[in-house]
Enzyme design. Structure first.
Site, PDB file in Angstrom:
ATOM      1  CD  GLU A 125       1.259  -1.952  -5.877  1.00  0.00           C
ATOM      2  OE1 GLU A 125       0.037  -1.954  -5.684  1.00  0.00           O
ATOM      3  OE2 GLU A 125       1.870  -0.980  -6.317  1.00  0.00           O
TER       4      GLU A 125
ATOM      5  CG  HIS B  50       2.220  -3.941   4.405  1.00  0.00           C
ATOM      6  ND1 HIS B  50       2.642  -3.267   3.284  1.00  0.00           N
ATOM      7  CD2 HIS B  50       1.121  -4.640   4.031  1.00  0.00           C
ATOM      8  CE1 HIS B  50       1.819  -3.525   2.283  1.00  0.00           C
ATOM      9  NE2 HIS B  50       0.891  -4.363   2.704  1.00  0.00           N
TER      10      HIS B  50
END
Length: 683
Positions: free
Chosen positions: A347, A402
């Site tokens: 992230e 994702h």
């Protein structure tokens, strides 16, 4: 006085001096706090609206800090926490809000900023600050649907809502109906699961999760316990749920975006207005390719080659089981902390040990996809919905991207040593029977259907008559409430405490074949996790679906919480941090009309091993699986997703072969009723 901060959420693009809400609350701001365009006529404006106000909140004049960094983003630009420059702006403002000595000072600073700072960035920063300041964290932040309905509701429906507000008397208004298929048709196979991607509760949840777990800001609010691990597990659970939904609709699991230079097959046409831009969110036709993004006016730059380099560096770290920090020191990716370190790297939160080497892979791809339609800004188009946490989950490509994050997650997890039967077992404890009970259904059958619910729009309609309710009516998936019954044998000579871990997963793949264990485990949907006392001998434990450790109450998503001044402290806690949880109405996959076959898996583990030694949690404890506990450590020592976070031990090919005595598998059916039913009250 702190509750007056919530008034700032009402009509956030409307000047603060205009009376807000049914109480006609206004802020008595110093004339110099007004924005530049109103200051020349400040006295006339303030006198005009002062006469309309029923409640006036005094705002004291304070020494203002340097706001040049957050003010660099224009009022009508699109704010995105995925963009490094925007994160720095937001981090600066969050620090200022959290650093205000008193709530009174915070109100003063927020009052000055509100009509100058980009509205979306202002709401984001104020929300993060309210959630994390000790003197405001009990406040219940209004739902984003009520603040920026443009991010959730069809543009055409909003026009009709504004017509209602302007013309129809309050007592005669009817909710604005939002059709189910307002973004496309089933000619596009991806539209078959649009009801899930575009669900209001799912998208609210994603936005709120990133408020509780911001990637940048003061270290004390970013460095939450096991934050990186939770980022990966939470998004993995999204993928498991989404892929199950796809299988229920006959379109198969989503592909992974492994090659950043291949065409993006999935298109998306959002049909939403940008809340602060005054324009529609851009669309993305099918088969577009990523390009380097260079939008100088918004300080947005993303290079595809850099993303590939970051990806390769992460894969090398997984292969070698270590990373290097900025000083070249080796950090081992061990079984305990490796997933957490990897999540912070992927992230690229402030906790990443080496942002220069491992980069900003997750956020960069969001931004590259969001700008694929106009990467160098030659057409002056705004960024797309993938750059906004409140809207990104609507787009099919969110899950394609994702799915690749999941590839990285499992590439690392599959390097870990499989659990042995000794590590999985709970000596002397065995599960004898598991069953599901749903009224009007056969045992071990779950039921789903459609429900219509209302959401409030009036607080987000700037410059329209206020003080009266304007509702939109949405049709969404829901399920028939059910309960589990667990029969557990404790053969030890003493009472024990166990942790019940409940999952469901599809039984069959796209071709109707039984899923092998190492594929099925990746589709395991966590449904609940809770502790239970085990007396000696047989124990029968009943657990309601509405008690799930993942979900928030239905009312958090759909009930208007405007009358907060009448709520108790306990209710404040319930509706604040708990807003981070998964929406209750989306707990169960849709299934099929003929009945979709799934496996229910239950495991009980030794709480003496599971427990974290810390004080008892206060307030919200009903969405811990995805959101943890406020100001405490994550309340489970086991890896998130245990026992399915590692490949199976040798010889295990199917789920039945994985079972130890403290586990039980039960075949269940999920039956979908294509009808609208009223919501059952939670009992």
């Amino acid at each position: 006085m702190e509750q007056y901060l919530l008034v700032m959420y009402i009509r956030p693009s409307e000047p603060l001096f205009i009376p807000k809400g049914e109480e006609k609350i206004t802020f008595d701001i110093p004339p110099e706090y007004m924005s530049d365009k109103y200051q020349p006529i400040a006295s006339r404006i303030l006198n005009q609206f002062e006469n309309e106000a029923q409640v006036s909140i005094p705002v004291k004049n304070i020494a203002l800090p340097d706001l040049s960094i957050p003010l660099a983003l224009g009022r009508h630009d699109t704010f995105s926490p995925h963009i490094p420059a925007h994160r720095k702006m937001a981090e600066h403002l969050i620090n200022l809000f959290i650093g205000m000595r008193t709530v009174e000072d915070l109100i003063s600073l927020a009052a000055y900023c509100r009509d100058r700072v980009n509205p979306m960035m202002f709401i984001y920063c104020l929300s993060v600050a309210i959630l994390h300041r000790p003197d405001t964290k009990h406040l219940s932040i209004p739902k984003l649907t009520e603040v920026f309905p443009d991010k959730f509701i069809d543009s055409e429906a909003l026009l009709r809502a504004k017509e209602e507000a302007k013309i129809v008397p309050a007592g005669s208004r009817t909710p604005i109906e939002i059709p189910m298929d307002w973004t496309g048709t089933n000619a596009d196979p991806e539209h078959k699961v649009a009801y899930w991607r575009e669900d209001l509760g799912v998208n609210l949840h994603h936005w709120y999760w990133h408020l509780v777990y911001p990637s940048s800001g003061p270290r004390k609010i970013v460095a939450k316990d096991r934050r990186g691990e939770l980022f990966l597990y939470y998004h993995h659970q999204m993928m498991a749920r989404y892929n199950t939904e796809r299988l229920c609709n006959g379109i198969g699991r989503t592909r992974a975006f492994t090659n950043l230079r291949e065409p993006i097959k999935e298109g998306y046409f959002p049909k939403l207005d940008q809340a602060v831009g005054g324009r529609a969110w851009p669309s993305r036709p099918a088969n577009m390719k990523l390009a380097d993004v260079d939008r100088k006016i918004f300080n947005v730059r993303v290079n595809i080659s850099d993303m590939e380099r970051y990806r390769d560096a992460i894969f090398e770290a997984i292969k070698t089981r270590h990373v290097r920090d900025t000083e070249g020191k080796i950090i081992i990716l061990d079984d305990v902390n490796g997933t957490d370190i990897l999540g912070n790297i992927i992230e690229s939160s402030d906790l990443s040990p080496n942002p220069s080497l491992y980069g900003d892979l997750h956020n960069n791809c969001h931004t590259a996809i969001a700008n694929v339609h106009d990467p160098d800004h030659r057409h002056l188009e705004r960024t797309g919905i993938m750059d906004e946490n409140a809207t990104a989950m609507r787009d099919p490509v969110f899950y394609v991207w994702h799915a690749f994050i999941d590839v990285i997650y499992y590439r690392y997890k599959d390097t870990l040593t499989p659990y042995t039967t000794q590590q999985l077992n709970f000596p002397g404890v065995s599960i004898k029977d598991v069953r599901i009970s749903t009224p009007t259904f056969n045992p071990n059958t779950l039921g789903t259907h459609w429900t219509r619910s209302d959401v409030e729009l009036s607080r987000g309609l700037d410059f329209f008559p206020g003080g009266t309710s304007i509702l939109a009516r949405l049709q969404h998936l829901n399920y028939d409430k059910f309960s589990y019954t667990f029969t557990i044998q404790n053969s030890n000579d003493r009472e024990l405490i166990g942790t019940l871990r409940v999952f469901i997963a599809p039984r069959l793949d796209e071709k109707g074949q039984n899923l092998p264990f190492n594929e099925q485990r990746k589709l395991m949907i966590e449904m609940d996790k809770f502790t239970a006392k085990l007396k000696k001998g047989q124990n029968v434990i009943v657990r309601k679906s509405t008690e799930s450790s993942l979900t928030i109450p239905y009312e958090v998503t759909f009930q208007d919480l405007n009358n907060q001044n009448t709520q108790s402290q306990e209710q404040f806690d319930k509706f604040n941090y708990c807003a981070c949880g998964w929406p209750q109405h989306m707990l169960v996959p849709r299934g099929t009309t003929q009945g979709y076959p799934m496996d229910l898996f239950v495991m009980i583990t030794d709480y003496q091993i599971d427990k974290v030694n810390q004080k008892e949690p206060q307030g919200c404890v009903n969405s811990i699986s995805f959101c943890g506990l406020k100001d405490l450590k994550y309340p489970d020592t086991r890896p998130m997703g245990y026992p399915f976070d590692r490949i199976a031990r040798q010889g295990v090919k199917i789920l039945n072969e994985f079972l130890t005595p403290n586990m039980k598998m039960q075949q269940i059916t999920v039956r979908f009723n294509d009808a609208v039913k009223p919501r059952q009250k939670d009992s």
